[in-house]
Design a protein around this motif. Structure first.
Motif, short mmCIF file in Angstrom:
data_model
loop_
_atom_site.label_atom_id
_atom_site.label_comp_id
_atom_site.label_asym_id
_atom_site.label_seq_id
_atom_site.Cartn_x
_atom_site.Cartn_y
_atom_site.Cartn_z
N SER A 11 7.09 6.31 6.09
CA SER A 11 7.77 5.43 6.75
C SER A 11 6.53 4.90 8.35
O SER A 11 5.81 5.39 8.49
CB SER A 11 9.02 5.03 7.35
N PRO A 12 6.19 3.24 8.26
CA PRO A 12 5.15 2.97 9.64
C PRO A 12 5.73 3.68 10.81
O PRO A 12 7.45 4.14 11.22
CB PRO A 12 6.42 1.41 9.59
N TYR A 13 5.29 4.38 11.69
CA TYR A 13 5.52 4.73 13.22
C TYR A 13 6.03 5.93 12.74
O TYR A 13 6.47 6.67 12.06
CB TYR A 13 5.99 3.41 13.53
N GLY A 14 5.95 6.79 14.23
CA GLY A 14 6.32 7.85 14.44
C GLY A 14 5.45 9.32 13.82
O GLY A 14 5.55 9.51 14.19
N THR A 15 4.31 8.55 12.64
CA THR A 15 3.49 9.58 12.60
C THR A 15 2.00 8.91 12.63
O THR A 15 2.01 7.61 12.07
CB THR A 15 3.74 10.40 11.55
N THR A 16 0.77 9.76 12.08
CA THR A 16 0.09 9.33 12.51
C THR A 16 -0.67 9.37 10.49
O THR A 16 -1.78 9.00 10.79
CB THR A 16 -1.70 9.93 13.18
N HIS A 17 0.78 9.52 9.76
CA HIS A 17 -0.33 9.64 8.67
C HIS A 17 -1.07 8.31 8.29
O HIS A 17 -1.73 7.64 7.60
CB HIS A 17 0.74 9.53 7.68
N THR A 18 -0.13 7.41 7.97
CA THR A 18 -0.96 5.96 7.54
C THR A 18 -2.27 5.54 7.86
O THR A 18 -2.44 5.10 7.64
CB THR A 18 -0.09 4.81 7.51
N ARG A 19 -2.40 5.58 9.61
CA ARG A 19 -3.15 5.39 10.29
C ARG A 19 -4.29 5.63 10.04
O ARG A 19 -5.75 5.27 9.70
CB ARG A 19 -2.73 5.87 11.69
#
Length: 118
Positions: A11-19
């Motif tokens: 999900s968006p935000y909370g982790t840096t995975h997507t970035r």
């Protein structure tokens, strides 16, 4: 040319995975690799417009999605089952993504030389 498929699941935000995944995608594309992106599970939430990342204490990296065309990232797939489960309609998406079934995602993964999951 190497084919790279990057799968987003968080999900968006909370982790840096997507970035990290986006950075990798743009870097790979800049080195003339064929990059395709797959959004499934809660990651389809990244595709919604008007997100306010600063309220979650994060930077707005979702705006970078509009740069995919500049990097010639043409294949952006969104899992239909994930969108349906979250009650998201295709017309609500901020970017042009192909809404696909699991079989199409499986084919994209099988076609790639390298698959990374973020």
């Amino acid at each position: 040319m190497k084919k790279v498929c990057i799968v987003f699941r968080h999900s968006p935000y909370g982790t840096t995975h997507t970035r990290e995944g986006i950075d990798f995608a743009l870097l790979s594309a800049s080195f003339e690799q064929q990059v395709s992106l797959v959004f499934c599970d809660e990651a389809v939430l990244h595709l919604l417009p008007n997100q306010q990342a600063e309220l979650a204490g994060s930077k707005d990296y979702v705006a970078v999605f509009k740069a995919f065309d500049l990097y010639e990232i043409e294949t952006v797939l969104a899992c239909k089952a994930s969108l349906d489960a979250l009650g998201i309609d295709q017309n609500e998406l901020a970017i042009n993504a192909q809404i696909v079934e699991a079989a199409t995602i499986s084919a994209a993964l099988a076609d790639a030389d390298e698959v990374l999951v973020f």
